[in-house]
Design an enzyme around this catalytic site. Sequence first.
Site, short mmCIF file in Angstrom:
data_model
loop_
_atom_site.label_atom_id
_atom_site.label_comp_id
_atom_site.label_asym_id
_atom_site.label_seq_id
_atom_site.Cartn_x
_atom_site.Cartn_y
_atom_site.Cartn_z
N TYR A 53 0.85 -1.19 0.00
CA TYR A 53 0.00 0.00 0.00
C TYR A 53 0.89 1.24 0.00
O TYR A 53 2.08 1.15 0.31
CB TYR A 53 -1.03 0.00 1.13
CG TYR A 53 -0.50 -0.11 2.54
CD1 TYR A 53 -0.20 1.02 3.28
CD2 TYR A 53 -0.35 -1.35 3.15
CE1 TYR A 53 0.26 0.92 4.59
CE2 TYR A 53 0.10 -1.46 4.45
CZ TYR A 53 0.41 -0.32 5.17
OH TYR A 53 0.87 -0.43 6.45
N HIS A 90 6.17 -0.60 1.01
CA HIS A 90 6.03 0.49 0.04
C HIS A 90 7.06 0.34 -1.08
O HIS A 90 8.16 -0.15 -0.84
CB HIS A 90 6.24 1.83 0.72
CG HIS A 90 5.46 1.98 2.00
ND1 HIS A 90 4.10 1.79 2.05
CD2 HIS A 90 5.85 2.25 3.26
CE1 HIS A 90 3.70 1.97 3.30
NE2 HIS A 90 4.72 2.24 4.05
#
Length: 339
Positions: A266, A315
């Site tokens: 995410y 990430h």
Amino acid sequence: MFALRPRNLKVLAAFLFVISVTSFMLNYIEHLGSINWYPEKYLSSFPEQIKRLIQPTWRPCSCARCISEPSLSVWFHERFNQSVPPLLTKHSTIPDDVYHWWLKLQVEEKPKNLSKALVDVFELIPGHSDFPAPDAFRCRRCAVVGNSGNLLKSNYGSIIDSHDIIMRMNRAETVHFENDVGSRTTHHFLYPESYIKLAENVTLVFLPFKTLDLQWLVSALTTGVIRFTYMNVPRWIDTKKDKIIIFNPTFMKYVSDIWMQGHGKYPSTGILVTIFALHMCDEVNLFGFGADSKGNWHHYWEDIISLDFQKSVIHDSIFQTNVTKMLSSINKIQFFSGR
Ligand code: C5P
């Protein structure tokens, strides 16, 4: 012959207006001594009708460039979607596909009912956005300050402080680093595990990554019962309830799908805040993102080995950097790379 058509009336009114302002200036300027003349500031207080008469309808803001105005970049306009709501309010609904995506970000064994958690939150906080609305006579200049060590010895402090809106995130401190990171903050983005105490005038933009985060917010403002999520979290926070607003999970998914094209588990706080700023500001300047000149990806307040943002498995820092560099190359943001 000068017919009284609406268009001519507008021209006439604009002409009269310019004459009035000029004669006012000529008559009174000597009594005022030195004045600061910020046309956009004065114009934005005019009545709506006058504004509409003189408003340059093709421009959404008064900056040299406005983020939301049409540009030649197909890449940008395929992504920038102003219909996605950046903040949650009492009346927001979270679509099913967003909810199912969001539930997988930080897995909870038995997540509580989200609607109930949201009702509890908005019984406590008003959740009203304090971001200025777009206005053709306003230039909303925003600084987004990431936490990279490349800020050290950058001397960016005064440039950062000159912005109208200054967004910081997570554990970002300014004390002892004012010269490089500035001292003003208007909005601070964080989640329970990254909470730090904020100054009274700073708005907390809360990022919920799981249902427990919303429950923690309620607990931290009332009973203090929640002290652990996946790590110890503060039991209490002293932020005023009307200084708390909530980042919208729908916007998180938009950043993930559209801007990050699904890269990473995410999006990082940094890219979430950057895209949020594109939606809330007319001009965005980015500080404290990426490696320093020696290739280190640490925080500016910690030593080099303490963190390497690039090695994050959650990430995708490389893809994120490409997105910010692309935004900079098409002049939608300005990227300050530090040292
Ligand atoms: O580490 P933290 O998430 O608190 O940092 C905030 C944001 O700053 C990150 O999400 C990332 O986008 C950015 N950052 C960076 N380079 C670093 C450290 C942080 O780009 N060296």
